[in-house]
Write a protein that holds these residues in place. Structure first.
Motif, mmCIF file in Angstrom:
data_model
loop_
_atom_site.group_PDB
_atom_site.id
_atom_site.type_symbol
_atom_site.label_atom_id
_atom_site.label_comp_id
_atom_site.label_asym_id
_atom_site.label_seq_id
_atom_site.Cartn_x
_atom_site.Cartn_y
_atom_site.Cartn_z
ATOM 1 N N THR A 30 0.763 -1.204 0.035
ATOM 2 C CA THR A 30 -0.010 -0.138 0.132
ATOM 3 C C THR A 30 0.802 1.313 0.047
ATOM 4 O OG1 THR A 30 -0.249 -0.165 2.490
ATOM 5 C CG2 THR A 30 -1.891 -1.019 1.097
ATOM 6 N N SER A 34 0.740 3.852 -2.926
ATOM 7 C CA SER A 34 0.402 5.270 -2.818
ATOM 8 C C SER A 34 1.405 6.373 -3.327
ATOM 9 C CB SER A 34 0.043 5.687 -1.128
ATOM 10 O OG SER A 34 1.333 5.583 -0.501
ATOM 11 N N VAL A 99 -4.038 2.823 1.615
ATOM 12 C CA VAL A 99 -3.666 3.722 0.411
ATOM 13 C C VAL A 99 -4.204 5.030 0.430
ATOM 14 C CG1 VAL A 99 -3.761 4.080 -2.165
ATOM 15 C CG2 VAL A 99 -3.237 1.740 -1.276
ATOM 16 N N SER A 100 -5.432 5.115 0.805
ATOM 17 C CA SER A 100 -6.317 6.275 0.714
ATOM 18 C C SER A 100 -5.631 7.317 2.026
ATOM 19 C CB SER A 100 -7.723 6.169 1.251
ATOM 20 O OG SER A 100 -8.581 5.639 0.444
ATOM 21 N N ALA A 103 -1.858 8.135 0.553
ATOM 22 C CA ALA A 103 -1.675 9.258 -0.454
ATOM 23 C C ALA A 103 -2.157 10.542 -0.330
ATOM 24 C CB ALA A 103 -2.972 8.845 -1.602
#
Length: 223
Positions: A30, A34, A99-100, A103
């Motif tokens: 992840t 990202s 990842v959210s 990022a």
């Protein structure tokens, strides 16, 4: 006959993934994904899949990237529950959430984060796509995904032997074509370049029989 020897194949035990292996693999995957998405966004590039669709909407709406990303992936999870099982769905949901978060963190100014940067679209498309594809392969090999077209590709690969990367490329192409609504031809060309690079890397490195592992819950995972 003397001097003639023959080798008898020795079966190797199936590699196993412990819970710690999966946690570390998903965390590493992840983070890598990202960073790739951050680079794509810094170049204004639209990638494929739900990540690309999220980036496309992120450029045109005030809704945070993380919220959009989670919402768009929900329907695909319903598809995955029956075909891939709850373990896969939960690991994928965790991957998408991480990842959210990552990022969003990369875009924060200060505290060691990358902050707001602007990149050449073609540079961002190539480097960002290579980076993201490596992270996606890591996730695949630990029984997780980035949802969306990843799930569709994995299901069709399991059922029919079609390489997930090629299946994903079809859906990704549709997202890139949709980017004509907000982007000019050079940017769309850069986006298409990134989509091809990402899915070719996945197709070459993730195919039936290439990698087999067993998770800590002893369910077979083919990546």
């Amino acid at each position: 006959m003397e001097g003639v020897t023959s080798e008898i194949p020795v079966p190797h035990p199936t590699p196993t993934h412990s819970a710690a292996d999966d946690v570390l693999g998903i965390l590493c995957g992840t983070i890598v994904v990202s960073v790739g998405l951050f680079l794509l966004r810094a170049g204004g590039v639209v990638t494929g899949g739900t990540a690309g669709l999220t980036l496309l909407l992120d450029y045109t709406t005030p809704i945070p990237f993380g919220v959009l990303f989670l919402a768009i992936n929900l329907p695909f999870f319903l598809l995955a529950i029956r075909s891939k099982g709850w373990g896969f769905v939960l690991r994928s949901a965790l991957a998408i959430a991480l990842v959210s978060v990552f990022a969003s963190f990369h875009a924060l100014p200060g505290i060691g984060a990358l902050g707001e940067i602007t990149l050449n679209p073609f540079y961002a498309a190539v480097i960002g796509s290579v980076t993201a594809s490596v992270g996606i392969i890591i996730l695949f090999r630990h029984g997780a995904s980035m949802g969306g077209f990843n799930i569709v590709g994995l299901i069709l690969q399991d059922k029919f032997g079609w390489r997930a990367g090629y299946v994903m490329m079809v859906g990704d192409a549709a997202v890139v074509l949709a980017s004509f609504a907000i982007a000019d031809l050079p940017l769309v060309a850069a986006s298409a370049t990134g989509v091809v690079i990402m899915n070719l890397i996945i197709a070459f490195n993730h195919r039936p029989g290439r990698y087999v592992a067993v998770t800590a819950r002893r369910s077979s995972v083919r990546t």
